[in-house]
Each structure stands twice: as C-alpha cells, then as structure tokens.
Design a protein around this motif. Structure first.
Motif, PDB file in Angstrom:
ATOM      1  N   THR A   1       0.838  -1.161  -0.053  1.00 45.90           N
ATOM      2  CA  THR A   1      -0.033  -0.104  -0.026  1.00 45.90           C
ATOM      3  C   THR A   1       0.845   1.259  -0.071  1.00 45.90           C
ATOM      4  OG1 THR A   1      -0.384  -0.161   2.345  1.00 45.90           O
ATOM      5  CG2 THR A   1      -1.964  -0.888   1.050  1.00 45.90           C
ATOM      6  N   SER A   2       2.018   1.262   0.456  1.00 43.94           N
ATOM      7  CA  SER A   2       2.945   2.202   0.175  1.00 43.94           C
ATOM      8  C   SER A   2       4.526   1.892   0.462  1.00 43.94           C
ATOM      9  CB  SER A   2       2.861   3.252   1.506  1.00 43.94           C
ATOM     10  OG  SER A   2       3.031   2.833   2.683  1.00 43.94           O
ATOM     11  N   ILE A   3       5.313   2.667  -0.146  1.00 41.65           N
ATOM     12  CA  ILE A   3       6.704   2.464   0.020  1.00 41.65           C
ATOM     13  C   ILE A   3       7.532   3.717   0.308  1.00 41.65           C
ATOM     14  CG2 ILE A   3       8.902   1.793  -1.046  1.00 41.65           C
ATOM     15  CD1 ILE A   3       7.273   0.313  -3.040  1.00 41.65           C
ATOM     16  N   ASP A   4       8.203   3.894   1.485  1.00 43.37           N
ATOM     17  CA  ASP A   4       8.860   5.097   2.107  1.00 43.37           C
ATOM     18  C   ASP A   4      10.013   4.615   2.574  1.00 43.37           C
ATOM     19  OD1 ASP A   4       8.925   7.948   2.758  1.00 43.37           O
ATOM     20  OD2 ASP A   4       8.172   7.421   4.625  1.00 43.37           O
ATOM     21  N   GLU A   5      11.178   5.446   1.710  1.00 45.97           N
ATOM     22  CA  GLU A   5      12.619   5.187   2.369  1.00 45.97           C
ATOM     23  C   GLU A   5      12.916   3.794   2.469  1.00 45.97           C
ATOM     24  OE1 GLU A   5      13.647   8.045   5.288  1.00 45.97           O
ATOM     25  OE2 GLU A   5      12.577   9.438   4.288  1.00 45.97           O
ATOM     26  N   GLY A   6      12.524   3.000   1.595  1.00 45.72           N
ATOM     27  CA  GLY A   6      13.012   1.506   1.661  1.00 45.72           C
ATOM     28  C   GLY A   6      12.171   0.570   2.453  1.00 45.72           C
ATOM     29  N   MET A   7      11.027   1.136   3.136  1.00 51.49           N
ATOM     30  CA  MET A   7      10.284   0.144   3.991  1.00 51.49           C
ATOM     31  C   MET A   7       8.638   0.212   3.462  1.00 51.49           C
ATOM     32  SD  MET A   7      11.778  -0.223   6.494  1.00 51.49           S
ATOM     33  CE  MET A   7      10.565  -0.689   7.953  1.00 51.49           C
ATOM     34  N   ALA A   8       8.224  -0.726   3.464  1.00 49.43           N
ATOM     35  CA  ALA A   8       7.025  -1.197   2.617  1.00 49.43           C
ATOM     36  C   ALA A   8       5.992  -1.505   3.700  1.00 49.43           C
ATOM     37  CB  ALA A   8       7.121  -2.433   1.778  1.00 49.43           C
ATOM     38  N   THR A   9       4.729  -1.028   3.288  1.00 40.70           N
ATOM     39  CA  THR A   9       3.536  -1.430   4.220  1.00 40.70           C
ATOM     40  C   THR A   9       2.698  -2.263   3.110  1.00 40.70           C
ATOM     41  OG1 THR A   9       3.391   0.805   5.296  1.00 40.70           O
ATOM     42  CG2 THR A   9       1.473  -0.520   5.154  1.00 40.70           C
ATOM     43  N   ILE A  10       2.482  -3.572   3.706  1.00 40.15           N
ATOM     44  CA  ILE A  10       1.960  -4.617   3.049  1.00 40.15           C
ATOM     45  C   ILE A  10       0.615  -5.242   3.843  1.00 40.15           C
ATOM     46  CG2 ILE A  10       2.625  -7.129   2.292  1.00 40.15           C
ATOM     47  CD1 ILE A  10       5.513  -6.346   2.402  1.00 40.15           C
ATOM     48  N   ASP A  11      -0.389  -5.182   3.066  1.00 39.93           N
ATOM     49  CA  ASP A  11      -1.597  -5.541   3.485  1.00 39.93           C
ATOM     50  C   ASP A  11      -1.992  -7.004   2.826  1.00 39.93           C
ATOM     51  OD1 ASP A  11      -4.431  -5.706   4.149  1.00 39.93           O
ATOM     52  OD2 ASP A  11      -5.122  -3.956   3.163  1.00 39.93           O
ATOM     53  N   PHE A  12      -1.981  -7.845   3.989  1.00 39.36           N
ATOM     54  CA  PHE A  12      -2.294  -9.176   3.952  1.00 39.36           C
ATOM     55  C   PHE A  12      -3.857  -9.630   3.672  1.00 39.36           C
ATOM     56  CE2 PHE A  12       2.074  -9.285   4.896  1.00 39.36           C
ATOM     57  CZ  PHE A  12       2.598 -10.361   3.979  1.00 39.36           C
ATOM     58  N   ASN A  13      -4.738  -8.591   4.074  1.00 35.90           N
ATOM     59  CA  ASN A  13      -6.247  -8.691   4.060  1.00 35.90           C
ATOM     60  C   ASN A  13      -6.393  -9.427   2.416  1.00 35.90           C
ATOM     61  OD1 ASN A  13      -7.610  -8.205   6.453  1.00 35.90           O
ATOM     62  ND2 ASN A  13      -6.149  -6.338   6.050  1.00 35.90           N
ATOM     63  N   HIS A  14      -7.379 -10.053   2.387  1.00 41.30           N
ATOM     64  CA  HIS A  14      -8.094 -10.679   0.893  1.00 41.30           C
ATOM     65  C   HIS A  14      -8.447  -9.176   0.395  1.00 41.30           C
ATOM     66  CE1 HIS A  14     -10.712 -12.164  -2.008  1.00 41.30           C
ATOM     67  NE2 HIS A  14      -9.669 -13.118  -1.998  1.00 41.30           N
ATOM     68  N   PRO A  15      -8.466  -8.981  -0.930  1.00 41.39           N
ATOM     69  CA  PRO A  15      -8.866  -8.137  -1.721  1.00 41.39           C
ATOM     70  C   PRO A  15     -10.308  -7.605  -1.303  1.00 41.39           C
ATOM     71  CG  PRO A  15      -7.503  -9.080  -2.916  1.00 41.39           C
ATOM     72  CD  PRO A  15      -7.529 -10.072  -1.910  1.00 41.39           C
ATOM     73  N   LEU A  16     -11.364  -8.712  -0.989  1.00 44.47           N
ATOM     74  CA  LEU A  16     -12.499  -8.512  -0.665  1.00 44.47           C
ATOM     75  C   LEU A  16     -12.826  -8.523   0.565  1.00 44.47           C
ATOM     76  CD1 LEU A  16     -13.992 -10.562  -3.726  1.00 44.47           C
ATOM     77  CD2 LEU A  16     -13.958  -8.087  -3.515  1.00 44.47           C
ATOM     78  N   ALA A  17     -12.026  -8.519   1.649  1.00 47.21           N
ATOM     79  CA  ALA A  17     -12.030  -8.439   3.082  1.00 47.21           C
ATOM     80  C   ALA A  17     -12.940  -7.273   3.424  1.00 47.21           C
ATOM     81  CB  ALA A  17     -10.895  -8.577   3.957  1.00 47.21           C
ATOM     82  N   GLY A  18     -13.846  -7.241   4.272  1.00 51.29           N
ATOM     83  CA  GLY A  18     -14.822  -6.125   4.750  1.00 51.29           C
ATOM     84  C   GLY A  18     -16.129  -6.195   3.724  1.00 51.29           C
ATOM     85  N   GLU A  19     -16.000  -6.798   2.708  1.00 53.97           N
ATOM     86  CA  GLU A  19     -16.963  -6.573   1.652  1.00 53.97           C
ATOM     87  C   GLU A  19     -18.083  -7.459   1.954  1.00 53.97           C
ATOM     88  OE1 GLU A  19     -17.338  -3.949  -0.364  1.00 53.97           O
ATOM     89  OE2 GLU A  19     -15.239  -3.152  -0.605  1.00 53.97           O
ATOM     90  N   ASP A  20     -19.426  -6.952   1.729  1.00 55.67           N
ATOM     91  CA  ASP A  20     -20.575  -8.061   1.530  1.00 55.67           C
ATOM     92  C   ASP A  20     -20.645  -8.129   0.155  1.00 55.67           C
ATOM     93  OD1 ASP A  20     -21.175  -7.565   4.397  1.00 55.67           O
ATOM     94  OD2 ASP A  20     -22.543  -5.990   4.130  1.00 55.67           O
TER      95      ASP A  20
END
Length: 141
Positions: free
Chosen positions: A110-129
């Motif tokens: 979801t983002s890369i900043d100064e060599g650090m990554a934020t990684i979302d392991f939720n399923h792409p449809l998590a939270g969706e009815d």
C-alpha cells in the motif's frame, strides 16, 4: 438439497454493495465446482446446494461469511529487501507472497517510503458484503 461431492455447474455475477461487478462468468465458460469441497466460499456453496436446476437466485453473503472482516492486524511494515522480487512490486498492485513452505498469500503493497513497505495481507474483498446472481445449470454425481 444436492449432496456434497456432486459437481455443480453455474453462471453467476458477483457484485459489491455499490453495485460494481467484482467477478462474473459472463462471456466465459460456466463455473464447475464440487459441492462441499471448499473451492468456493461457504455461502455460495450453500445457496447452490438448495437450488433446483434451471433456477436463478440472488443471495447476499455478509463479509464475515465471505472473506472476513478487514483487519488492521493483517497489515505489516517491513524493509523492501525482505520481499522476494521487490523490484517488480508496484504500490497498489496485488502480488502473492510465498512462504518457505510454498504457501501463497495474496498481498498488496500500500506504500513504500525510504525502503520500507507497508503490506496488506487482507484478502482484496475482506470487509465487503458480496451479492451473487446465480443460475444453476446442472448438477452431476
């Protein structure tokens, strides 16, 4: 009610609460799957088990019974060098994180900043009815 182990043949359109289509068999071969095998989400499987051949049905599966609630605990921060093939990863694009045991998990940077990554392991449809319009074409076995 059809038996577990039977093969169901369906056409379907899956939509989100805003009406956008997230998956469909339109223009493709029908989906064939074994009832009770876990190859489709539980609510979809149950709906098909209770349909008659030729029947069309619309069902809504709450997120908790589909791909789960969105969880902030499934978002991790780490160095880019720890991500295999990091040079090929784009922010926002889905990729598969493979464990040493060979298990694959969908993830999204979801983002890369100064060599650090934020990684979302939720399923792409998590939270969706999820709403499905299903037509049962056949059941074999």
């Amino acid at each position: 009610m059809w038996n577990y182990g039977s093969t169901a043949v369906v056409r379907y359109v899956g939509t989100l609460s805003d009406g956008s289509v997230f998956d469909s068999t339109e223009g493709l071969d029908p989906l064939e799957f074994q009832l009770g095998s876990g190859s489709v989400i539980h609510g979809f499987d149950n709906a098909v088990r209770n349909m008659e051949i030729g029947e069309c049905s619309t069902i809504t599966i709450p997120c908790k019974d589909a791909f789960g609630e969105y969880s902030a605990e499934r978002v991790e921060h780490g160095p880019m060098y720890a991500i295999p093939n990091a040079k090929d990863i784009e922010v926002g694009k889905l990729f598969y994180f493979v464990t040493e045991e060979g298990l694959k998990f969908p993830a999204r940077v979801t983002s890369i900043d100064e060599g650090m990554a934020t990684i979302d392991f939720n399923h792409p449809l998590a939270g969706e009815d999820l709403t499905f319009e299903i037509e049962l074409l056949d059941v074999r076995g």
